[in-house]
Design a protein around this motif. Sequence first.
Motif, short mmCIF file in Angstrom:
data_model
loop_
_atom_site.label_atom_id
_atom_site.label_comp_id
_atom_site.label_asym_id
_atom_site.label_seq_id
_atom_site.Cartn_x
_atom_site.Cartn_y
_atom_site.Cartn_z
N ALA A 242 1.81 12.81 -6.78
CA ALA A 242 2.78 13.55 -7.57
C ALA A 242 2.15 14.82 -8.09
N VAL A 243 3.00 15.84 -8.26
CA VAL A 243 2.52 17.11 -8.75
C VAL A 243 3.56 17.74 -9.67
N THR A 244 3.09 18.24 -10.80
CA THR A 244 3.94 18.96 -11.74
C THR A 244 3.08 20.07 -12.35
N GLY A 245 3.63 21.27 -12.46
CA GLY A 245 2.81 22.36 -12.95
C GLY A 245 3.58 23.62 -13.24
N GLY B 6 -0.90 13.25 -9.96
CA GLY B 6 -0.96 11.80 -10.10
C GLY B 6 -1.13 11.19 -8.72
N LEU B 7 -1.89 10.11 -8.64
CA LEU B 7 -2.11 9.42 -7.38
C LEU B 7 -1.97 7.93 -7.65
N THR C 148 6.43 22.43 -6.60
CA THR C 148 6.14 22.72 -5.20
C THR C 148 7.38 22.55 -4.32
N GLY C 149 8.42 21.94 -4.84
CA GLY C 149 9.72 21.92 -4.18
C GLY C 149 9.75 21.32 -2.79
N GLY C 150 8.87 20.39 -2.50
CA GLY C 150 8.87 19.75 -1.19
C GLY C 150 7.82 20.29 -0.23
N LEU C 151 6.99 21.21 -0.69
CA LEU C 151 5.98 21.80 0.20
C LEU C 151 4.94 20.79 0.67
#
Length: 157
Positions: free
Chosen positions: A95-98, A116-117, A25-28
Amino acid sequence: MNRAATLLSLARSRGAMIATAESFTGGLIAGAVTEVAGASDIFDRGFVTYSNAAKVAMLGVSEATLAAHGAVSEAVAREMAEGALARSGATLAVAVTGIAGPGGSEHKPEGRVCFGLARKGAPTRVETVEFGAPGRSEVRAASVAHALDLLIAALGG
């Protein structure tokens, strides 16, 4: 009220401070939160860790975890969220990864996103959402919305 404004209100009322750890998401997510006036009351920092090397260096993600599970995994999302919490003044981190696409694989299809939370004093939660393949922008936007919803829910909203 939009999601970010709702998050701001809830976090402010609960004395929470937020951090984000983002890959594709690059900071979105951080951008959505800080779009709202007054965000400095509740937003500590955002980590944009697009590469695996950045995940290791900035968040303390284990190279062994990356090797065993790949960057798009609940194990990495967990370590990203916990790393953001540990390396910030936040009380709550998402956190987000995808895989936004185009592309993907049989084992990790386009639109798969792991969240992740991490929260001070509570177990870290992880989940995977399959958004399908509506396109890169759509997967990223849906991921931002879902991350904000996770933060709101964690604050009782």
